[in-house]
Write a protein that holds these residues in place. Structure first.
Motif, PDB file in Angstrom:
ATOM      1  N   LEU A   1       0.882  -1.176   0.000  1.00  0.00           N
ATOM      2  CA  LEU A   1       0.000   0.000   0.000  1.00  0.00           C
ATOM      3  C   LEU A   1       0.914   1.219   0.000  1.00  0.00           C
ATOM      4  O   LEU A   1       1.535   1.526   1.015  1.00  0.00           O
TER       5      LEU A   1
ATOM      6  N   THR B   1       0.060   7.946  -3.156  1.00  0.00           N
ATOM      7  CA  THR B   1      -1.054   8.690  -2.547  1.00  0.00           C
ATOM      8  C   THR B   1      -1.496   9.860  -3.412  1.00  0.00           C
ATOM      9  O   THR B   1      -0.658  10.536  -4.012  1.00  0.00           O
TER      10      THR B   1
ATOM     11  N   TYR C   1       4.671   4.860  16.334  1.00  0.00           N
ATOM     12  CA  TYR C   1       4.325   5.075  14.914  1.00  0.00           C
ATOM     13  C   TYR C   1       5.238   4.235  14.016  1.00  0.00           C
ATOM     14  O   TYR C   1       6.428   4.116  14.281  1.00  0.00           O
TER      15      TYR C   1
ATOM     16  N   ARG D   1      -1.274   6.441  10.555  1.00  0.00           N
ATOM     17  CA  ARG D   1      -2.553   7.147  10.816  1.00  0.00           C
ATOM     18  C   ARG D   1      -2.932   6.917  12.281  1.00  0.00           C
ATOM     19  O   ARG D   1      -3.948   6.291  12.603  1.00  0.00           O
TER      20      ARG D   1
ATOM     21  N   GLY E   1       3.802  10.194   7.319  1.00  0.00           N
ATOM     22  CA  GLY E   1       5.023   9.966   6.539  1.00  0.00           C
ATOM     23  C   GLY E   1       4.690   9.951   5.064  1.00  0.00           C
ATOM     24  O   GLY E   1       3.529   9.810   4.664  1.00  0.00           O
TER      25      GLY E   1
HETATM   26  C1  LIG Z   1       3.968   6.358   6.079  1.00  0.00           C
HETATM   27  C2  LIG Z   1       2.678   6.581   5.869  1.00  0.00           C
HETATM   28  O1  LIG Z   1       1.983   6.069   4.819  1.00  0.00           O
HETATM   29  C3  LIG Z   1       2.665   5.295   3.845  1.00  0.00           C
HETATM   30  C4  LIG Z   1       3.129   6.143   2.757  1.00  0.00           C
HETATM   31  C5  LIG Z   1       2.377   6.321   1.610  1.00  0.00           C
HETATM   32  C6  LIG Z   1       2.873   7.222   0.502  1.00  0.00           C
HETATM   33  O2  LIG Z   1       3.912   7.855   0.648  1.00  0.00           O
HETATM   34  O3  LIG Z   1       2.217   7.307  -0.544  1.00  0.00           O
HETATM   35  C7  LIG Z   1       1.144   5.674   1.478  1.00  0.00           C
HETATM   36  C8  LIG Z   1       0.742   4.743   2.365  1.00  0.00           C
HETATM   37  C9  LIG Z   1       1.709   4.238   3.357  1.00  0.00           C
HETATM   38  O4  LIG Z   1       2.477   3.280   2.725  1.00  0.00           O
HETATM   39  C10 LIG Z   1       1.876   7.413   6.788  1.00  0.00           C
HETATM   40  O5  LIG Z   1       0.698   7.670   6.480  1.00  0.00           O
HETATM   41  O6  LIG Z   1       2.394   7.845   7.831  1.00  0.00           O
END
Ligand SMILES: C=C(O[C@@H]1C=C(C(=O)O)C=C[C@H]1O)C(=O)O
Length: 326
Positions: free
Chosen positions: A149, A152, A263, A282, A296
């Motif tokens: 996953l 974003t 976290y 989250r 992140g």
């Molecule tokens: C690290 C996080 O999310 C991660 C980072 C993502 C990204 O950079 O697109 C998406 C989902 C997670 O794999 C977070 O939300 O803290």
């Protein structure tokens, strides 16, 4: 950490488990302590209403420091040995008003149906709660399901824009690379542990404020493989660490000045028959006078500091909106 008492809600009821340790402890003392914990349980009470908070906000790193880190990671000399680093930010909200973590979790989970919902009471006034969308793995007998996953984009204002954004995300090179880093490492790690590894198509997961790219992975575990072997190998995945793991973690340790704490760890349930574990993103760490929120973003070739900063803002604003702010 194994909590003394676990409460698991499921359709049609709830299960309460009491954990006892008999390794190096005197059995009667352990049983007496467990009894005392059960007796200290209070009857269920209505949750207090969440009041808008008066707070002071501090973000670490600052936007300027963040931009400098992203420049370092995306420098071709760095990318050549470390193609992905997941950098994070801590948002501290200092408030004189106590916040009931369970009231926040209750509101949070009602808008996050597809996510895990967890809360750990760490001290009488402190808790770690979250609604992560990401599964570390689920095991039923020998069958394992995991996922990449990563990648974003925000949600759209209406259905048409939302679909357009989803299509943009699936077609985007930088986001596809972020996701690819995760599934490639998962496939490599699963290879010595399992057979019949199969990966599904990339698809979109829609959350309240963001959409992600997800690929599911299924595998049949070898008989010798235990949860201990899986937990020694899989986390931290490149969804929260990076690729290759060691140099990405070295970058994170060198630059991030905040403590990630709980976290980007792992939370869930393990048993002989089955296991179900989430990645702790989250999430919020709540103390009597401070709320720590974390977000992140995966940094790869093509990542732009301002866009990635906005991604952090969107993730944090999602949680802050539950508290009537942000
Ligand atoms: C690290 C996080 O999310 C991660 C980072 C993502 C990204 O950079 O697109 C998406 C989902 C997670 O794999 C977070 O939300 O803290």
């Amino acid at each position: 950490m194994l909590p003394r008492i676990e409460l698991k809600r499921h359709q049609g009821g709830a299960t309460l488990s009491l954990n006892l340790r008999f390794d190096d402890r005197c059995p009667s003392v352990e049983i007496a302590q467990a009894h005392a914990c059960l007796e200290a349980l209070a009857a269920e009470q209505p949750l207090p209403r969440l009041q808008p908070l008066v707070y002071q906000r501090e973000d670490r790193p600052s936007q300027q420091e963040w931009a400098a880190w992203v420049e370092l990671v995306t420098n071709p000399d760095h990318l050549v040995h470390t193609p992905k680093v997941v950098l994070s930010r801590e948002t501290r909200l200092t408030t004189p008003q106590p916040l009931n973590p369970w009231a926040l979790l209750s509101r949070w989970q009602s808008g996050a149906a597809a996510c895990f919902h967890f809360g750990v009471q760490l001290t009488p006034s402190g808790a770690f709660i979250g609604c992560p969308p990401e599964q570390l793995y689920k095991r039923e007998g020998r069958h394992l399901t995991t996922e990449a996953l990563a990648g974003t984009i925000r949600r759209g204002r209406d259905a048409a824009q939302d679909q357009a954004l989803a299509a943009e995300l699936l077609g985007d090179k930088k986001n596809t690379l972020e996701n690819q880093c995760v599934y490639q490492q998962l496939l490599t790690q699963l290879e010595p542990l399992s057979s019949q590894v199969q990966m599904g198509e990339a698809h979109i997961v829609k959350l309240r404020s963001v959409q992600h790219i997800r690929r599911l992975i299924h595998a049949e575990l070898h008989h010798s493989v235990t949860d201990h072997s899986l937990l020694s190998s899989l986390p931290p995945t490149p969804a929260v660490g990076g690729v290759p793991r060691e140099s990405a973690l070295a970058f994170i340790r060198q630059h991030e000045r905040h403590q990630r704490g709980w976290y980007s760890g792992v939370f869930g349930r393990i048993s002989h028959a089955s296991s179900d574990l989430a990645v702790t993103i989250r999430c919020a760490h709540i103390d009597s006078e401070m709320i720590r929120l974390y977000a992140g973003a995966g940094i790869v070739a093509g990542s732009q500091p301002d866009e990635e900063w906005r991604e952090l803002d969107t993730k944090i604003a999602d949680i802050m909106s539950l508290l009537g702010m942000g």
